[in-house]
Scaffold this motif. Structure first.
Motif, short mmCIF file in Angstrom:
data_model
loop_
_atom_site.label_atom_id
_atom_site.label_comp_id
_atom_site.label_asym_id
_atom_site.label_seq_id
_atom_site.Cartn_x
_atom_site.Cartn_y
_atom_site.Cartn_z
N LYS A 141 0.82 -1.21 0.00
CA LYS A 141 0.00 0.00 0.00
C LYS A 141 0.86 1.26 0.00
CE LYS A 141 -3.80 2.22 2.52
NZ LYS A 141 -4.71 2.13 3.70
N LYS A 142 1.88 1.28 0.86
CA LYS A 142 2.76 2.44 0.89
C LYS A 142 3.56 2.55 -0.40
CE LYS A 142 6.48 4.76 3.38
NZ LYS A 142 7.48 4.70 4.47
N ALA A 143 3.97 1.42 -0.94
CA ALA A 143 4.74 1.43 -2.19
C ALA A 143 3.95 2.08 -3.32
CB ALA A 143 5.15 0.02 -2.57
N ILE A 144 2.68 1.73 -3.42
CA ILE A 144 1.82 2.32 -4.46
C ILE A 144 1.74 3.83 -4.30
CG2 ILE A 144 -0.55 2.43 -5.35
CD1 ILE A 144 -0.77 -0.56 -4.42
N GLN A 145 1.54 4.29 -3.06
CA GLN A 145 1.46 5.73 -2.80
C GLN A 145 2.76 6.44 -3.16
OE1 GLN A 145 0.44 5.62 1.38
NE2 GLN A 145 -1.75 5.50 0.99
N VAL A 146 3.87 5.86 -2.72
CA VAL A 146 5.19 6.48 -2.94
C VAL A 146 5.54 6.51 -4.43
CG1 VAL A 146 7.67 6.12 -2.62
CG2 VAL A 146 6.12 6.00 -0.66
N ILE A 147 5.33 5.40 -5.12
CA ILE A 147 5.66 5.34 -6.55
C ILE A 147 4.80 6.31 -7.35
CG2 ILE A 147 5.67 3.86 -8.60
CD1 ILE A 147 6.38 1.51 -6.69
N ASN A 148 3.52 6.38 -7.02
CA ASN A 148 2.64 7.32 -7.73
C ASN A 148 3.00 8.77 -7.44
OD1 ASN A 148 1.04 5.48 -9.11
ND2 ASN A 148 -0.44 5.28 -7.45
N GLU A 149 3.48 9.04 -6.23
CA GLU A 149 3.82 10.42 -5.87
C GLU A 149 5.17 10.86 -6.43
OE1 GLU A 149 4.51 13.22 -1.87
OE2 GLU A 149 3.73 11.16 -1.68
N PHE A 150 6.18 10.00 -6.35
CA PHE A 150 7.53 10.41 -6.71
C PHE A 150 8.00 9.91 -8.08
CE2 PHE A 150 7.50 10.47 -2.03
CZ PHE A 150 7.90 11.77 -1.81
N ALA A 151 7.27 8.98 -8.68
CA ALA A 151 7.62 8.44 -9.99
C ALA A 151 9.11 8.08 -10.09
CB ALA A 151 7.25 9.44 -11.09
N PRO A 152 9.58 7.16 -9.26
CA PRO A 152 11.00 6.80 -9.30
C PRO A 152 11.38 6.13 -10.62
CG PRO A 152 9.78 5.21 -8.01
CD PRO A 152 8.81 6.31 -8.33
N THR A 153 12.64 6.23 -10.96
CA THR A 153 13.13 5.60 -12.18
C THR A 153 13.41 4.11 -11.95
OG1 THR A 153 14.20 7.70 -12.74
CG2 THR A 153 14.89 5.78 -14.00
N LEU A 154 13.80 3.77 -10.72
CA LEU A 154 14.18 2.40 -10.39
C LEU A 154 13.51 1.96 -9.10
CD1 LEU A 154 16.03 -0.11 -10.83
CD2 LEU A 154 17.83 1.15 -9.63
N VAL A 155 13.00 0.72 -9.09
CA VAL A 155 12.35 0.16 -7.89
C VAL A 155 12.92 -1.24 -7.63
CG1 VAL A 155 10.19 -0.61 -6.84
CG2 VAL A 155 10.21 1.45 -8.25
N PHE A 156 13.34 -1.45 -6.38
CA PHE A 156 13.69 -2.80 -5.92
C PHE A 156 12.46 -3.32 -5.20
CE2 PHE A 156 17.72 -0.81 -6.64
CZ PHE A 156 18.55 -1.84 -7.09
#
Length: 256
Positions: A38-53
């Motif tokens: 749940k937090k990952a979805i929020q963070v990725i949508n907010e910050f649009a990172p280039t790379l995710v582990f």
């Protein structure tokens, strides 16, 4: 070139190890760490990172579900992390996607990091995104085919009885055994809750404590106790306390 990165893993030690190793990579900038899907979805949508582990097996959802629920406009390069999961690993190999299998060595980790950096620098995003879409479609198709057990065989003397899963109210750990309770009887099975929970339909069965699995269809009521704790009262009047480590999963599933 700085690559904004997010690390997602529900195991604190595993998450910190990845973060520690990334400190040695000049191109990487860690912007956030997440312990839940749940937090990952929020963070990725907010910050649009280039790379995710991304760990595959999170407590509240799979890593694949995380990727399904992020904005379609956000297409990070993903390095998958997994404990041994033969099914997922075969899928990664088939679709030629890189993954880290726990426990991994530092040199193996750096190999994955360098591959990810190469994809990003060479701007191979469309090709990589196609691989991600393909594996998500594949995993969803396999998930639809998955058959959860409908009966559990239990040996009693020289006989084997088959318990209807739909009749199970709850299961309690007892040493090396699991005590399976139905409305009329208790059965003793030599098996672990860790193994049983993977075979039971998560739409109906939920683990609320390291020693307890309940059938959601047999919940009678919830009781809010002191200090924000929650007790579950089953239809046979048995009362269970939801442990802190499983509370969030329970409230998410129950929509609380």
């Amino acid at each position: 070139m700085k690559i904004n990165t997010v690390v997602v893993d529900d195991e604190p030690l595993a998450r910190q190890r990845v973060i520690k190793l990334l400190e040695n990579v000049e191109e990487i900038t860690l912007i956030e760490e997440c312990s839940t899907g749940k937090k990952a979805i929020q963070v990725i949508n907010e910050f649009a990172p280039t790379l995710v582990f991304l760990d595959i097996k999170l407590k509240d959802m799979t890593g694949f579900k995380v990727l399904e629920k992020i904005s379609p406009n956000i297409k990070p390069v993903v390095v998958f992390i997994t404990a041994y999961d033969e099914f997922a690993i075969k899928a990664f190999d088939y679709f030629a996607l890189d993954y880290l299998q726990k426990p991994f060595r530092e040199d193996r980790f750096m190999k994955s990091v360098n591959k990810a950096i190469e994809v990003i620098k060479e701007k191979h995003y469309p090709f990589f995104d196609n691989k991600i879409r393909n594996i998500l479609d594949y995993m969803n198709a396999q998930g639809e085919k998955k058959d959860f057990i409908k009966k559990i065989p239990v040996k009693i003397g020289n006989k084997i009885l088959f318990i209807e899963v739909k009749d199970i109210i709850y299961i309690i750990a007892s040493g090396y055994y699991a005590e399976i309770f139905t409305e009329n009887k208790k059965y003793l099975l030599r098996d672990s809750l860790n193994n049983l929970i993977t075979q039971l339909n998560s739409n109906h069965f939920l683990r609320i404590h390291r020693s307890t699995i309940i059938n959601l269809n047999y919940i009678s009521e919830l009781i809010n106790s002191n200090y924000g704790e929650i007790d579950v009262k089953m239809k046979d009047n048995k009362l269970f306390r939801i442990s802190k480590s499983y509370k969030k999963d329970f409230t998410n599933v129950m929509g609380l």
